[in-house]
Write a protein that holds these residues in place. Structure first.
Motif, PDB file in Angstrom:
ATOM      1  N   GLY A  78       0.773  -1.131   0.066  1.00  0.00           N
ATOM      2  CA  GLY A  78       0.095  -0.057   0.023  1.00  0.00           C
ATOM      3  C   GLY A  78       0.930   1.109   0.018  1.00  0.00           C
ATOM      4  N   GLY A  79       2.112   0.977  -0.205  1.00  0.00           N
ATOM      5  CA  GLY A  79       2.910   2.410   0.138  1.00  0.00           C
ATOM      6  C   GLY A  79       4.148   1.959  -0.740  1.00  0.00           C
ATOM      7  N   GLY A  80       5.465   2.620  -0.632  1.00  0.00           N
ATOM      8  CA  GLY A  80       6.410   2.396  -1.273  1.00  0.00           C
ATOM      9  C   GLY A  80       7.713   2.805  -0.665  1.00  0.00           C
ATOM     10  N   LYS A  81       8.636   3.106  -1.673  1.00  0.00           N
ATOM     11  CA  LYS A  81      10.067   3.362  -1.213  1.00  0.00           C
ATOM     12  C   LYS A  81      10.614   4.285  -2.388  1.00  0.00           C
ATOM     13  CE  LYS A  81      14.298   2.439   0.962  1.00  0.00           C
ATOM     14  NZ  LYS A  81      15.211   1.074   1.629  1.00  0.00           N
ATOM     15  N   THR A  91       6.687   1.084  -5.579  1.00  0.00           N
ATOM     16  CA  THR A  91       5.495   0.829  -4.602  1.00  0.00           C
ATOM     17  C   THR A  91       5.135  -0.626  -4.792  1.00  0.00           C
ATOM     18  OG1 THR A  91       4.276   1.122  -6.701  1.00  0.00           O
ATOM     19  CG2 THR A  91       4.837   3.228  -5.325  1.00  0.00           C
ATOM     20  N   GLN A  92       4.520  -0.840  -3.726  1.00  0.00           N
ATOM     21  CA  GLN A  92       3.454  -2.354  -3.681  1.00  0.00           C
ATOM     22  C   GLN A  92       2.169  -1.878  -3.460  1.00  0.00           C
ATOM     23  OE1 GLN A  92       3.798  -6.693  -1.554  1.00  0.00           O
ATOM     24  NE2 GLN A  92       4.835  -4.819  -0.586  1.00  0.00           N
ATOM     25  N   PRO A  93       1.248  -1.637  -4.504  1.00  0.00           N
ATOM     26  CA  PRO A  93       0.065  -1.178  -4.440  1.00  0.00           C
ATOM     27  C   PRO A  93      -0.729  -2.341  -3.784  1.00  0.00           C
ATOM     28  CG  PRO A  93       0.528  -1.237  -6.610  1.00  0.00           C
ATOM     29  CD  PRO A  93       1.762  -1.461  -5.899  1.00  0.00           C
ATOM     30  N   GLU A 128       0.152  15.012  -6.090  1.00  0.00           N
ATOM     31  CA  GLU A 128       0.199  13.721  -5.332  1.00  0.00           C
ATOM     32  C   GLU A 128      -0.220  12.684  -6.530  1.00  0.00           C
ATOM     33  OE1 GLU A 128      -2.625  13.269  -2.186  1.00  0.00           O
ATOM     34  OE2 GLU A 128      -1.557  14.868  -0.842  1.00  0.00           O
ATOM     35  N   PHE A 129       0.459  11.608  -6.583  1.00  0.00           N
ATOM     36  CA  PHE A 129       0.424  10.668  -7.440  1.00  0.00           C
ATOM     37  C   PHE A 129       0.116   9.388  -6.957  1.00  0.00           C
ATOM     38  CE2 PHE A 129       3.398  13.784  -8.742  1.00  0.00           C
ATOM     39  CZ  PHE A 129       3.159  14.367 -10.124  1.00  0.00           C
ATOM     40  N   SER A 130      -0.623   8.514  -7.613  1.00  0.00           N
ATOM     41  CA  SER A 130      -1.123   6.957  -7.289  1.00  0.00           C
ATOM     42  C   SER A 130       0.000   6.206  -7.233  1.00  0.00           C
ATOM     43  CB  SER A 130      -2.232   6.531  -8.193  1.00  0.00           C
ATOM     44  OG  SER A 130      -2.514   5.318  -7.898  1.00  0.00           O
ATOM     45  N   VAL A 131      -0.146   5.278  -6.043  1.00  0.00           N
ATOM     46  CA  VAL A 131       0.994   4.443  -6.051  1.00  0.00           C
ATOM     47  C   VAL A 131       0.715   3.081  -6.884  1.00  0.00           C
ATOM     48  CG1 VAL A 131       1.772   4.897  -3.583  1.00  0.00           C
ATOM     49  CG2 VAL A 131      -0.034   3.154  -3.945  1.00  0.00           C
ATOM     50  N   THR A 132      -0.573   3.071  -7.379  1.00  0.00           N
ATOM     51  CA  THR A 132      -1.015   2.036  -8.326  1.00  0.00           C
ATOM     52  C   THR A 132      -0.488   2.094  -9.666  1.00  0.00           C
ATOM     53  OG1 THR A 132      -2.850   1.833  -6.909  1.00  0.00           O
ATOM     54  CG2 THR A 132      -3.027   0.807  -9.144  1.00  0.00           C
ATOM     55  N   ASP A 133      -0.750   3.229 -10.377  1.00  0.00           N
ATOM     56  CA  ASP A 133      -0.238   3.443 -11.812  1.00  0.00           C
ATOM     57  C   ASP A 133       0.322   4.823 -11.962  1.00  0.00           C
ATOM     58  OD1 ASP A 133      -2.353   5.376 -11.279  1.00  0.00           O
ATOM     59  OD2 ASP A 133      -3.945   4.448 -12.561  1.00  0.00           O
ATOM     60  N   GLY A 134       0.790   5.695 -11.008  1.00  0.00           N
ATOM     61  CA  GLY A 134       1.327   6.948 -11.073  1.00  0.00           C
ATOM     62  C   GLY A 134       0.697   7.992 -11.522  1.00  0.00           C
ATOM     63  N   SER A 135      -0.798   7.976 -11.548  1.00  0.00           N
ATOM     64  CA  SER A 135      -1.524   8.898 -12.059  1.00  0.00           C
ATOM     65  C   SER A 135      -1.788   9.920 -11.098  1.00  0.00           C
ATOM     66  CB  SER A 135      -2.929   8.383 -12.429  1.00  0.00           C
ATOM     67  OG  SER A 135      -3.593   7.880 -11.443  1.00  0.00           O
ATOM     68  N   VAL A 136      -2.130  11.117 -11.777  1.00  0.00           N
ATOM     69  CA  VAL A 136      -2.280  12.533 -10.752  1.00  0.00           C
ATOM     70  C   VAL A 136      -3.591  12.231  -9.957  1.00  0.00           C
ATOM     71  CG1 VAL A 136      -2.838  14.786 -10.737  1.00  0.00           C
ATOM     72  CG2 VAL A 136      -1.172  13.897 -12.505  1.00  0.00           C
ATOM     73  N   LYS A 137      -3.379  12.315  -8.658  1.00  0.00           N
ATOM     74  CA  LYS A 137      -4.424  12.304  -7.472  1.00  0.00           C
ATOM     75  C   LYS A 137      -4.852  13.602  -7.177  1.00  0.00           C
ATOM     76  CE  LYS A 137      -4.932   8.970  -4.581  1.00  0.00           C
ATOM     77  NZ  LYS A 137      -4.694   8.014  -3.445  1.00  0.00           N
ATOM     78  N   LYS A 138      -3.932  14.514  -7.194  1.00  0.00           N
ATOM     79  CA  LYS A 138      -4.071  15.878  -6.851  1.00  0.00           C
ATOM     80  C   LYS A 138      -3.013  16.673  -7.472  1.00  0.00           C
ATOM     81  CE  LYS A 138      -3.691  18.854  -2.818  1.00  0.00           C
ATOM     82  NZ  LYS A 138      -2.999  18.909  -1.531  1.00  0.00           N
ATOM     83  N   GLY A 139      -3.442  18.122  -8.047  1.00  0.00           N
ATOM     84  CA  GLY A 139      -2.653  18.624  -8.856  1.00  0.00           C
ATOM     85  C   GLY A 139      -1.781  19.535  -7.801  1.00  0.00           C
ATOM     86  N   PRO A 140      -1.198  20.430  -8.595  1.00  0.00           N
ATOM     87  CA  PRO A 140      -1.167  21.070  -9.899  1.00  0.00           C
ATOM     88  C   PRO A 140      -0.653  20.128 -11.043  1.00  0.00           C
ATOM     89  CG  PRO A 140       0.747  22.197  -8.828  1.00  0.00           C
ATOM     90  CD  PRO A 140      -0.139  21.268  -7.673  1.00  0.00           C
ATOM     91  N   ALA A 141       0.190  19.207 -10.592  1.00  0.00           N
ATOM     92  CA  ALA A 141       0.514  18.350 -11.956  1.00  0.00           C
ATOM     93  C   ALA A 141      -0.669  17.788 -12.623  1.00  0.00           C
ATOM     94  CB  ALA A 141       1.169  17.138 -11.241  1.00  0.00           C
ATOM     95  N   THR A 142      -0.424  17.830 -14.172  1.00  0.00           N
ATOM     96  CA  THR A 142      -1.420  17.427 -14.934  1.00  0.00           C
ATOM     97  C   THR A 142      -1.304  16.324 -15.666  1.00  0.00           C
ATOM     98  OG1 THR A 142      -0.720  18.615 -16.822  1.00  0.00           O
ATOM     99  CG2 THR A 142      -2.341  19.686 -15.378  1.00  0.00           C
ATOM    100  N   GLN A 143       0.068  15.617 -15.415  1.00  0.00           N
ATOM    101  CA  GLN A 143       0.531  14.345 -16.040  1.00  0.00           C
ATOM    102  C   GLN A 143       1.021  13.367 -15.044  1.00  0.00           C
ATOM    103  OE1 GLN A 143       3.438  15.487 -18.992  1.00  0.00           O
ATOM    104  NE2 GLN A 143       1.876  15.608 -20.565  1.00  0.00           N
TER     105      GLN A 143
END
Length: 160
Positions: A78-81, A91-93, A128-143
């Motif tokens: 659920g986290g990572g290093k 990560t180990q989602p 913030e980025f998802s540990v599962t797939d690296g997608s944006v969870k919270k901006g300002p990042a858009t990628q």
């Protein structure tokens, strides 16, 4: 005295001087940005460009001759290093599934600094980025964070 006419030499206007300084600064900034882009394109062959999001999955791929990053037991479920010296986050989602992403935030290039609540966090502007797939969870990042290639063999995680 002679009858020659003299044209007074005028200094450039303040506006002209400031515009020249600004243009020079912009040229330096663009050169620095393009240098970063060039270096990242050199390593693009190790990125998952298929869009499948399977880069770095836990399927045992054997040792591809890369750099050993960690043992599987070092990566919390659920986290990572973050491996700052290698520029990668592992990560180990879910139990037994390992993913890897670039540790460079896609917003302004800051290094991510922590993993909390299922998110990889950038300290500069709070992306913030998802540990599962690296997608944006919270901006300002858009990628999302680009995937990196890892292989898992036994209890060893290796950067490909």
């Amino acid at each position: 005295m002679t009858s020659e006419s003299f044209e007074p030499v005028t200094a450039p206007s303040r506006r002209t001087a400031l515009a020249a300084v600004g243009a020079a600064g912009l040229a330096v900034a663009l050169t620095a940005c393009s240098s970063d882009d060039d270096s990242s394109s050199d390593s693009s062959s190790s990125k998952d460009t298929s869009g499948s999001g399977t880069a770095g999955s836990s399927t045992a791929q054997g040792d591809a001759g890369g750099t050993e990053l960690a043992k599987t037991s070092d990566i919390p479920e659920g986290g990572g290093k973050i491996f700052a010296s290698k520029g990668v986050v592992v990560t180990q989602p879910t139990a037994g599934t390992y993913k890897a992403f670039s540790s460079k935030c896609t917003h302004q290039g800051c290094a991510v600094s922590s993993i909390s609540g299922g998110a990889i966090v950038c300290p500069c502007h709070g992306s913030e980025f998802s540990v599962t797939d690296g997608s944006v969870k919270k901006g300002p990042a858009t990628q999302g964070l680009p995937a990196e290639q890892i292989s898992v063999s036994g209890d060893s995680i290796t950067l490909a």
